[in-house]
Design an enzyme around this catalytic site. Structure first.
Site, PDB file in Angstrom:
ATOM      1  N   HIS A 100       0.879  -1.177   0.000  1.00 13.93           N
ATOM      2  CA  HIS A 100       0.000   0.000   0.000  1.00 13.93           C
ATOM      3  C   HIS A 100       0.914   1.225   0.000  1.00 13.93           C
ATOM      4  O   HIS A 100       1.996   1.193   0.600  1.00 13.93           O
ATOM      5  CB  HIS A 100      -0.842   0.104   1.269  1.00 13.93           C
ATOM      6  CG  HIS A 100      -1.778  -1.037   1.524  1.00 13.93           C
ATOM      7  ND1 HIS A 100      -1.400  -2.175   2.177  1.00 13.93           N
ATOM      8  CD2 HIS A 100      -3.099  -1.179   1.258  1.00 13.93           C
ATOM      9  CE1 HIS A 100      -2.445  -2.985   2.286  1.00 13.93           C
ATOM     10  NE2 HIS A 100      -3.490  -2.408   1.739  1.00 13.93           N
ATOM     11  N   ASP A 103       2.228   1.965   3.356  1.00  9.81           N
ATOM     12  CA  ASP A 103       3.178   1.012   3.957  1.00  9.81           C
ATOM     13  C   ASP A 103       4.602   1.466   3.692  1.00  9.81           C
ATOM     14  O   ASP A 103       5.476   1.315   4.535  1.00  9.81           O
ATOM     15  CB  ASP A 103       3.091  -0.380   3.308  1.00  9.81           C
ATOM     16  CG  ASP A 103       1.746  -1.032   3.446  1.00  9.81           C
ATOM     17  OD1 ASP A 103       1.017  -0.690   4.377  1.00  9.81           O
ATOM     18  OD2 ASP A 103       1.434  -1.894   2.592  1.00  9.81           O
ATOM     19  N   GLU A 231     -10.587  -6.942  -5.045  1.00 13.16           N
ATOM     20  CA  GLU A 231     -10.442  -7.997  -4.037  1.00 13.16           C
ATOM     21  C   GLU A 231     -11.703  -8.084  -3.192  1.00 13.16           C
ATOM     22  O   GLU A 231     -11.954  -7.220  -2.351  1.00 13.16           O
ATOM     23  CB  GLU A 231      -9.222  -7.679  -3.160  1.00 13.16           C
ATOM     24  CG  GLU A 231      -8.949  -8.740  -2.122  1.00 13.16           C
ATOM     25  CD  GLU A 231      -7.739  -8.420  -1.267  1.00 13.16           C
ATOM     26  OE1 GLU A 231      -6.761  -7.820  -1.778  1.00 13.16           O
ATOM     27  OE2 GLU A 231      -7.769  -8.759  -0.070  1.00 13.16           O
ATOM     28  N   GLU A 267      -8.783 -13.653  -2.098  1.00 11.10           N
ATOM     29  CA  GLU A 267      -8.101 -13.994  -0.845  1.00 11.10           C
ATOM     30  C   GLU A 267      -8.816 -15.144  -0.166  1.00 11.10           C
ATOM     31  O   GLU A 267     -10.042 -15.113   0.024  1.00 11.10           O
ATOM     32  CB  GLU A 267      -8.046 -12.772   0.082  1.00 11.10           C
ATOM     33  CG  GLU A 267      -7.342 -13.141   1.380  1.00 11.10           C
ATOM     34  CD  GLU A 267      -7.105 -11.980   2.324  1.00 11.10           C
ATOM     35  OE1 GLU A 267      -6.764 -10.880   1.854  1.00 11.10           O
ATOM     36  OE2 GLU A 267      -7.273 -12.190   3.537  1.00 11.10           O
ATOM     37  N   HIS A 270     -10.924 -14.274   2.887  1.00 13.31           N
ATOM     38  CA  HIS A 270     -12.134 -13.529   2.544  1.00 13.31           C
ATOM     39  C   HIS A 270     -13.206 -14.462   1.993  1.00 13.31           C
ATOM     40  O   HIS A 270     -14.401 -14.255   2.218  1.00 13.31           O
ATOM     41  CB  HIS A 270     -11.818 -12.432   1.523  1.00 13.31           C
ATOM     42  CG  HIS A 270     -10.875 -11.393   2.048  1.00 13.31           C
ATOM     43  ND1 HIS A 270     -10.469 -10.314   1.304  1.00 13.31           N
ATOM     44  CD2 HIS A 270     -10.253 -11.265   3.245  1.00 13.31           C
ATOM     45  CE1 HIS A 270      -9.635  -9.574   2.012  1.00 13.31           C
ATOM     46  NE2 HIS A 270      -9.484 -10.139   3.192  1.00 13.31           N
ATOM     47  N   ASP A 295      -4.503 -13.723  -2.989  1.00 14.48           N
ATOM     48  CA  ASP A 295      -3.913 -13.397  -1.697  1.00 14.48           C
ATOM     49  C   ASP A 295      -3.909 -14.675  -0.880  1.00 14.48           C
ATOM     50  O   ASP A 295      -4.962 -15.168  -0.446  1.00 14.48           O
ATOM     51  CB  ASP A 295      -4.692 -12.271  -0.991  1.00 14.48           C
ATOM     52  CG  ASP A 295      -4.139 -10.901  -1.366  1.00 14.48           C
ATOM     53  OD1 ASP A 295      -3.264 -10.829  -2.255  1.00 14.48           O
ATOM     54  OD2 ASP A 295      -4.569  -9.898  -0.748  1.00 14.48           O
ATOM     55  N   ASP A 306     -10.971 -12.089  10.111  1.00 13.37           N
ATOM     56  CA  ASP A 306      -9.926 -12.234   9.108  1.00 13.37           C
ATOM     57  C   ASP A 306      -8.596 -12.459   9.823  1.00 13.37           C
ATOM     58  O   ASP A 306      -7.891 -11.516  10.148  1.00 13.37           O
ATOM     59  CB  ASP A 306      -9.915 -10.900   8.330  1.00 13.37           C
ATOM     60  CG  ASP A 306      -9.183 -10.971   7.023  1.00 13.37           C
ATOM     61  OD1 ASP A 306      -8.914 -12.080   6.557  1.00 13.37           O
ATOM     62  OD2 ASP A 306      -8.914  -9.896   6.460  1.00 13.37           O
ATOM     63  N   ASP A 308      -5.898 -14.014   8.698  1.00 14.40           N
ATOM     64  CA  ASP A 308      -4.717 -13.890   7.821  1.00 14.40           C
ATOM     65  C   ASP A 308      -3.559 -14.788   8.246  1.00 14.40           C
ATOM     66  O   ASP A 308      -2.412 -14.329   8.362  1.00 14.40           O
ATOM     67  CB  ASP A 308      -4.231 -12.433   7.777  1.00 14.40           C
ATOM     68  CG  ASP A 308      -5.130 -11.536   6.927  1.00 14.40           C
ATOM     69  OD1 ASP A 308      -6.005 -12.045   6.210  1.00 14.40           O
ATOM     70  OD2 ASP A 308      -4.932 -10.295   6.997  1.00 14.40           O
ATOM     71  N   ASP A 338      -0.630 -12.627   1.822  1.00 15.65           N
ATOM     72  CA  ASP A 338      -1.327 -11.654   2.683  1.00 15.65           C
ATOM     73  C   ASP A 338      -1.589 -12.360   4.009  1.00 15.65           C
ATOM     74  O   ASP A 338      -2.716 -12.676   4.371  1.00 15.65           O
ATOM     75  CB  ASP A 338      -2.625 -11.191   2.008  1.00 15.65           C
ATOM     76  CG  ASP A 338      -3.209  -9.968   2.697  1.00 15.65           C
ATOM     77  OD1 ASP A 338      -2.676  -9.600   3.767  1.00 15.65           O
ATOM     78  OD2 ASP A 338      -4.179  -9.396   2.186  1.00 15.65           O
TER      79      ASP A 338
END
Ligand code: XLS
Ligand code: CA
Ligand code: CA
Length: 437
Positions: A100, A103, A231, A267, A270, A295, A306, A308, A338
């Site tokens: 991003h 980031d 996404e 993802e 998700h 992802d 989530d 991750d 991710d």
């Protein structure tokens, strides 16, 4: 300077190795079905989890120990993390990273200054790229973290926020192009709602589409030829996210004449939040010609959010690679981790060990999926299940030669229906056989 001291290049040693800093399945140059593993898998490191996340949760602050701890000047810190990123990717043999805008460069007091800082980091990255093969898989904009995005970005009730988000995405697209990014991702951060009592659903969706049209136009204007990806995610942070799942997103894109310009970034976590399997979302993208990128992570079936986590479930990665191969493989897309290490996995080594686990599980899944497709047992079983559409009345239906009247005539003469078993348990056992032998 070396950030991850004591860790060398991670190499393939084979399934029998006891070395935790080696690959057991990922052998980059090994050819699977006519293509090198590295070209099948196209791994990427997610900048936000690997260099930004500190392991904080709602009950406690971060626990992470990182080699750049102690650097306080924000721009020096941003550069140190970027150097560490190149070292990390090179040591892991990961060819790409995803980021991003916020980031890689922290936000300054004004948008103009933030953009200037971003330019400085982009030049820095381009310098690093001169002596490295590490590249950008995709870039995106973080239009959800700053409090200005409390009501969303493109779907905010506040037009000033819409404008600010547009400026931010414009710059993020420019930066992604400058760095040779192969895709640009739109994840609808806070594009959704908490309650319809305060929401103009129609205006928000129309505005969301207006925003994406502006992005499409601007990409054309600046000659950004990377793939646009959306996404899907059904919830979190908002109760209802507009990009709920692949089917919803495709409907939205078609409604607003945007479908030619986008593919999906699927993802795993998700998918499960939307009460779908990872495979379902990939298959839905594939059959609609919208298979883009992945992802790679996994959720926890006992938790409703989530998480991750790094992908270590061989069933998921096998079926994900099965869909990926059926889609013809990645073109601009890849497997972006991710994924974040657990709060208790706070040592720098854990960043390597987690990626090794994810890379090995996908490489292993790739080998199994390739075997499944070469044997064709599962595909044959599906084809056989639908064979009634290959001839007779079924072929007429598929060819558009039947209507209600002709079908009624047929049904009146053939009203003793004979069905066959779906053989689910047999097929699951066959899948087990591919995975475990
Ligand atoms: C959050 C999303 C996000 C996107 C990029 O849940 O996964 O990280 O991938 O904005
Ligand atoms: Ca994601
Ligand atoms: Ca996620």
């Amino acid at each position: 300077m070396e950030y991850f001291k004591g860790i060398g290049k991670i190499k393939y040693e084979g399934a029998q190795t006891d070395n935790p800093f080696a690959f057991r399945h990922y052998n980059p140059d090994e050819v699977v079905g006519g293509k090198k593993m590295k070209d099948h898998l196209r791994f990427a490191v997610a900048y936000w989890h690997t260099y930004q996340a500190r392991g904080a949760d709602p009950f406690g602050s971060g626990t992470a120990i990182r080699p750049w701890d102690g650097i306080t000047d924000p721009m020096s810190l941003a550069k140190a993390k970027m150097e560490a990123n190149f070292e990390f990717c090179e040591k892991l043999q990961v060819p790409f990273f995803c980021f991003h805008d916020r980031d890689i460069t922290p936000e300054a007091d004004t948008l103009a200054q933030t953009n200037k800082n971003l330019d400085e980091i982009v030049s820095f990255i381009k310098e690093l790229m001169k002596t490295s093969e590490v590249r950008v898989l995709w870039g995106t904009a973080n239009a959800f973290n700053n409090p200005r995005y409390v009501h969303g970005a493109a779907t905010s009730c506040n037009a000033d926020v819409f404008a600010f988000a547009a400026a931010q995405v414009k710059k993020a697209m420019e930066v992604t192009k400058e760095l040779g990014g192969q895709n640009y991702v739109f994840w609808g951060g806070r594009e959704g709602y908490e309650t319809l009592l305060n929401t103009d659903l129609k205006l928000e969706l129309d505005n969301f589409a207006r925003f994406l049209h502006m992005a499409v136009d601007y990409a054309k204007e600046i000659g950004f030829t990377g793939q646009f990806l959306i996404e899907p995610k059904p919830k979190e942070p908002t109760k209802h996210q507009y990009d709920f799942d692949t089917a919803t997103v495709i409907g939205f894109l078609k409604t607003y004449g945007l479908d030619k310009h986008f593919k999906m970034n699927i993802e795993a976590n998700h998918a499960t939040l939307a009460a779908h399997t990872f495979q379902h979302e990939l298959a839905m993208a594939r059959i609609n010609g919208m298979f883009g990128s992945v992802d790679a992570n996994q959720g926890d079936m006992l938790l409703g959010w989530d998480t991750d986590q790094f992908p270590t479930n061989i069933y998921d990665t096998t079926l994900a690679m099965y869909e990926t191969l059926k889609a013809g493989g990645f073109t601009t897309g890849g497997l972006n981790f991710d994924s974040k290490v657990r709060r208790a996995s706070f040592e720098p080594d854990d960043l390597f060990l987690a990626h090794i686990a994810g890379m090995d599980t996908f490489a292993w899944g790739l080998k199994i999926a390739h075997k499944m497709l070469s044997d064709g047992k599962l595909e044959d079983a599906v084809a056989k299940r639908y064979e009634s559409y290959k001839s007779g009345i079924g072929a007429d239906i598929v060819a558009g030669k039947a209507d209600f009247k002709s079908l009624e005539k047929y049904a009146l003469a053939n009203d003793k229906i004979v069905n066959k078993s779906g053989r689910q348990e047999l097929l699951e056992n066959i899948l087990n056989g591919y995975i475990y032998g």
